[in-house]
Design a protein around this motif. Structure first.
Motif, PDB file in Angstrom:
ATOM      1  N   ALA A  50       0.624   9.125  -5.544  1.00 21.21           N
ATOM      2  CA  ALA A  50       1.001  10.121  -5.182  1.00 21.21           C
ATOM      3  C   ALA A  50       1.722  11.296  -5.337  1.00 21.21           C
ATOM      4  CB  ALA A  50       1.127  10.274  -3.254  1.00 21.21           C
ATOM      5  N   VAL A  51       3.137  10.919  -5.381  1.00 22.69           N
ATOM      6  CA  VAL A  51       4.216  11.423  -6.289  1.00 22.69           C
ATOM      7  C   VAL A  51       3.904  12.227  -7.347  1.00 22.69           C
ATOM      8  CG1 VAL A  51       6.375  11.714  -6.062  1.00 22.69           C
ATOM      9  CG2 VAL A  51       5.754  10.687  -4.418  1.00 22.69           C
ATOM     10  N   THR A  52       4.051  10.881  -8.126  1.00 25.45           N
ATOM     11  CA  THR A  52       3.640  11.284 -10.026  1.00 25.45           C
ATOM     12  C   THR A  52       2.616  12.485 -10.094  1.00 25.45           C
ATOM     13  OG1 THR A  52       2.713   9.125 -10.279  1.00 25.45           O
ATOM     14  CG2 THR A  52       5.364  10.076 -10.905  1.00 25.45           C
ATOM     15  N   SER A  53       1.033  12.196  -9.023  1.00 21.95           N
ATOM     16  CA  SER A  53       0.144  13.222  -9.901  1.00 21.95           C
ATOM     17  C   SER A  53      -0.379  14.330  -8.485  1.00 21.95           C
ATOM     18  CB  SER A  53      -0.750  11.646 -10.097  1.00 21.95           C
ATOM     19  OG  SER A  53      -0.656  10.757 -11.123  1.00 21.95           O
ATOM     20  N   SER A  54       0.401  14.003  -7.759  1.00 20.51           N
ATOM     21  CA  SER A  54       0.019  15.022  -6.541  1.00 20.51           C
ATOM     22  C   SER A  54       1.407  15.648  -6.217  1.00 20.51           C
ATOM     23  CB  SER A  54      -0.278  14.334  -5.847  1.00 20.51           C
ATOM     24  OG  SER A  54      -0.931  15.675  -4.530  1.00 20.51           O
ATOM     25  N   VAL A  55       2.424  15.211  -5.061  1.00 20.92           N
ATOM     26  CA  VAL A  55       3.595  16.371  -4.806  1.00 20.92           C
ATOM     27  C   VAL A  55       4.381  17.036  -6.106  1.00 20.92           C
ATOM     28  CG1 VAL A  55       5.555  15.701  -3.598  1.00 20.92           C
ATOM     29  CG2 VAL A  55       3.432  14.221  -2.909  1.00 20.92           C
ATOM     30  N   THR A 103       1.078  -0.987  -0.381  1.00 20.41           N
ATOM     31  CA  THR A 103      -0.585   0.021   0.115  1.00 20.41           C
ATOM     32  C   THR A 103       0.852   1.163  -0.127  1.00 20.41           C
ATOM     33  OG1 THR A 103      -1.926  -1.083   1.316  1.00 20.41           O
ATOM     34  CG2 THR A 103      -1.938   1.199   1.576  1.00 20.41           C
ATOM     35  N   LEU A 104       1.834   1.002   0.363  1.00 23.03           N
ATOM     36  CA  LEU A 104       2.940   2.104   1.120  1.00 23.03           C
ATOM     37  C   LEU A 104       3.464   2.370  -0.097  1.00 23.03           C
ATOM     38  CD1 LEU A 104       4.268   4.857   3.037  1.00 23.03           C
ATOM     39  CD2 LEU A 104       5.851   3.129   3.478  1.00 23.03           C
ATOM     40  N   GLY A 105       4.177   2.015  -1.074  1.00 25.99           N
ATOM     41  CA  GLY A 105       4.531   1.675  -2.139  1.00 25.99           C
ATOM     42  C   GLY A 105       3.920   2.436  -3.367  1.00 25.99           C
ATOM     43  N   TRP A 106       3.256   1.045  -3.364  1.00 31.38           N
ATOM     44  CA  TRP A 106       1.972   2.023  -4.809  1.00 31.38           C
ATOM     45  C   TRP A 106       1.288   3.361  -3.891  1.00 31.38           C
ATOM     46  CZ3 TRP A 106       3.771  -0.782  -8.569  1.00 31.38           C
ATOM     47  CH2 TRP A 106       3.921  -2.137  -8.397  1.00 31.38           C
ATOM     48  N   GLY A 107       0.999   3.552  -3.819  1.00 33.58           N
ATOM     49  CA  GLY A 107       0.444   4.695  -2.796  1.00 33.58           C
ATOM     50  C   GLY A 107       1.217   5.716  -2.886  1.00 33.58           C
ATOM     51  N   MET A 144      -6.325  -2.763  -9.827  1.00 30.64           N
ATOM     52  CA  MET A 144      -7.048  -1.299  -9.353  1.00 30.64           C
ATOM     53  C   MET A 144      -6.187  -0.441  -8.911  1.00 30.64           C
ATOM     54  SD  MET A 144      -9.552  -0.704  -5.794  1.00 30.64           S
ATOM     55  CE  MET A 144     -10.691  -2.505  -6.162  1.00 30.64           C
ATOM     56  N   VAL A 145      -4.883  -1.099  -9.403  1.00 25.73           N
ATOM     57  CA  VAL A 145      -4.032   0.328  -8.563  1.00 25.73           C
ATOM     58  C   VAL A 145      -3.827   1.110  -9.632  1.00 25.73           C
ATOM     59  CG1 VAL A 145      -2.079   1.267  -8.212  1.00 25.73           C
ATOM     60  CG2 VAL A 145      -2.992  -0.296  -7.111  1.00 25.73           C
ATOM     61  N   VAL A 146      -3.187   0.335 -11.254  1.00 30.07           N
ATOM     62  CA  VAL A 146      -3.253   0.611 -12.314  1.00 30.07           C
ATOM     63  C   VAL A 146      -4.764   1.680 -12.777  1.00 30.07           C
ATOM     64  CG1 VAL A 146      -2.945   0.122 -15.051  1.00 30.07           C
ATOM     65  CG2 VAL A 146      -2.096  -1.125 -13.441  1.00 30.07           C
ATOM     66  N   ALA A 147      -5.660   1.152 -12.832  1.00 31.09           N
ATOM     67  CA  ALA A 147      -6.971   1.589 -13.220  1.00 31.09           C
ATOM     68  C   ALA A 147      -7.299   2.591 -12.863  1.00 31.09           C
ATOM     69  CB  ALA A 147      -7.371   0.532 -12.350  1.00 31.09           C
ATOM     70  N   LEU A 148      -7.035   2.688 -11.224  1.00 31.67           N
ATOM     71  CA  LEU A 148      -6.798   4.640 -10.689  1.00 31.67           C
ATOM     72  C   LEU A 148      -5.911   5.166 -11.645  1.00 31.67           C
ATOM     73  CD1 LEU A 148      -7.639   6.464  -8.544  1.00 31.67           C
ATOM     74  CD2 LEU A 148      -5.496   5.917  -7.191  1.00 31.67           C
ATOM     75  N   CYS A 152       3.754   7.414 -14.366  1.00 29.54           N
ATOM     76  CA  CYS A 152       3.671   6.477 -13.420  1.00 29.54           C
ATOM     77  C   CYS A 152       2.554   5.506 -14.574  1.00 29.54           C
ATOM     78  CB  CYS A 152       2.119   7.469 -13.257  1.00 29.54           C
ATOM     79  SG  CYS A 152       2.168   6.074 -11.414  1.00 29.54           S
ATOM     80  N   LEU A 153       1.761   5.190 -14.690  1.00 30.16           N
ATOM     81  CA  LEU A 153       1.675   4.481 -15.554  1.00 30.16           C
ATOM     82  C   LEU A 153       2.251   3.360 -16.644  1.00 30.16           C
ATOM     83  CD1 LEU A 153      -1.417   2.647 -16.411  1.00 30.16           C
ATOM     84  CD2 LEU A 153      -1.462   4.635 -18.599  1.00 30.16           C
ATOM     85  N   GLY A 154       3.170   3.960 -17.180  1.00 38.14           N
ATOM     86  CA  GLY A 154       4.627   2.875 -17.202  1.00 38.14           C
ATOM     87  C   GLY A 154       5.473   2.502 -16.734  1.00 38.14           C
ATOM     88  N   LEU A 155       5.464   3.030 -15.639  1.00 37.24           N
ATOM     89  CA  LEU A 155       5.707   2.459 -14.310  1.00 37.24           C
ATOM     90  C   LEU A 155       5.026   0.924 -13.582  1.00 37.24           C
ATOM     91  CD1 LEU A 155       7.706   5.256 -12.693  1.00 37.24           C
ATOM     92  CD2 LEU A 155       8.910   3.469 -13.739  1.00 37.24           C
ATOM     93  N   LEU A 156       3.866   1.683 -13.058  1.00 40.36           N
ATOM     94  CA  LEU A 156       2.526   0.270 -12.984  1.00 40.36           C
ATOM     95  C   LEU A 156       2.183  -0.846 -13.650  1.00 40.36           C
ATOM     96  CD1 LEU A 156      -0.164   3.028 -11.697  1.00 40.36           C
ATOM     97  CD2 LEU A 156       1.657   1.621 -10.256  1.00 40.36           C
ATOM     98  N   LEU A 157       2.614  -0.840 -15.059  1.00 42.10           N
ATOM     99  CA  LEU A 157       2.451  -1.558 -16.050  1.00 42.10           C
ATOM    100  C   LEU A 157       4.157  -2.134 -16.301  1.00 42.10           C
ATOM    101  CD1 LEU A 157       0.646  -0.044 -18.948  1.00 42.10           C
ATOM    102  CD2 LEU A 157      -0.118  -1.369 -17.347  1.00 42.10           C
ATOM    103  N   TRP A 158       4.883  -2.140 -15.853  1.00 40.69           N
ATOM    104  CA  TRP A 158       6.466  -2.067 -15.772  1.00 40.69           C
ATOM    105  C   TRP A 158       6.519  -3.123 -14.457  1.00 40.69           C
ATOM    106  CZ3 TRP A 158      11.522   0.511 -15.058  1.00 40.69           C
ATOM    107  CH2 TRP A 158      12.952  -0.531 -15.964  1.00 40.69           C
TER     108      TRP A 158
END
Length: 208
Positions: free
Chosen positions: A61-66, A53-57, A118-122, A106-112
């Motif tokens: 959070a860092v790429t889409s917010s911070v 949760t911490l890792g994916w979250g 569900m995290v990818v969907a977000l 972020c999407l590329g990293l999530l897929l890689w």
């Protein structure tokens, strides 16, 4: 005889209670704040374990917010736009491009890294909402506060339970705050709300 030449300071009118609450709502439920909370909530629902949760979250959070918020604050301090909410529509190009590029990264990293679906969907949902709102912003100002707040409620309701849908009332209050502060019109927050629900929530459902 001494003649006084100084004048008493002008009396200041305290802000109306409604305006104070509007400012509080706008800051507490700012898009960047909601995205951080939403990232953790969805990552927890997807994994059910603290470390994943911490890792994916954190990644979302860092790429889409911070990081995007850091760019916005940096630009605001240098006068590139009119504050951290970027009220001027024409000043939103760079923040939007920053968000889109980082969310795509972020999407590329999530897929890689084979992230939970569900995290990818977000991330897909947020990226889709950014693309649509960015296109609209090219000629008209849409409320990102309203879009993110409404979309987050729908995503949480899908991820957890439909009993969370009444939180759309909070999203409505956020929209009210933007209108009360004069940053948006009723039409702009209405379109933002629809965008968040249909595009953000819709893409999240389709991507699951």
């Amino acid at each position: 005889m001494t003649v006084r030449t100084d004048t008493p300071p002008a009396a200041t009118t305290p802000p109306a209670t409604g305006s104070v609450w509007a400012k509080v709502l706008s800051e507490v439920f700012a898009p960047w704040v909601i995205v951080i909370a939403l990232s953790g909530a969805v990552a927890w629902r997807a994994t059910g374990e603290p470390l994943p949760t911490l890792g994916w979250g954190l990644l979302i959070a860092v790429t889409s917010s911070v990081l995007p918020m850091g760019v916005i604050v940096w630009g605001a301090r240098r006068g590139r736009w009119d504050g951290h909410h970027v009220r001027d529509r024409t000043g939103r190009l760079v923040p939007f491009l920053t968000l889109i590029v980082l969310s795509a990264l972020c999407l590329g990293l999530l897929l890689w890294w084979d992230a939970p679906r569900m995290v990818v969907a977000l991330d897909l949902a947020m990226l889709a909402a950014l693309l649509v709102s960015g296109l609209i912003t090219a000629w008209w100002k849409v409320s990102m506060h309203a879009a993110v707040a409404a979309g987050a409620v729908v995503i949480l309701a899908v991820a957890y339970t439909a009993w969370l849908l009444p939180l759309l009332g909070v999203a409505a209050l956020v929209s009210w705050s933007r209108v009360r502060l004069g940053d948006h019109t009723v039409a702009q927050v209405t379109v933002g709300t629809v965008l968040g629900i249909v595009v953000g929530g819709g893409v999240f459902v389709l991507a699951l």
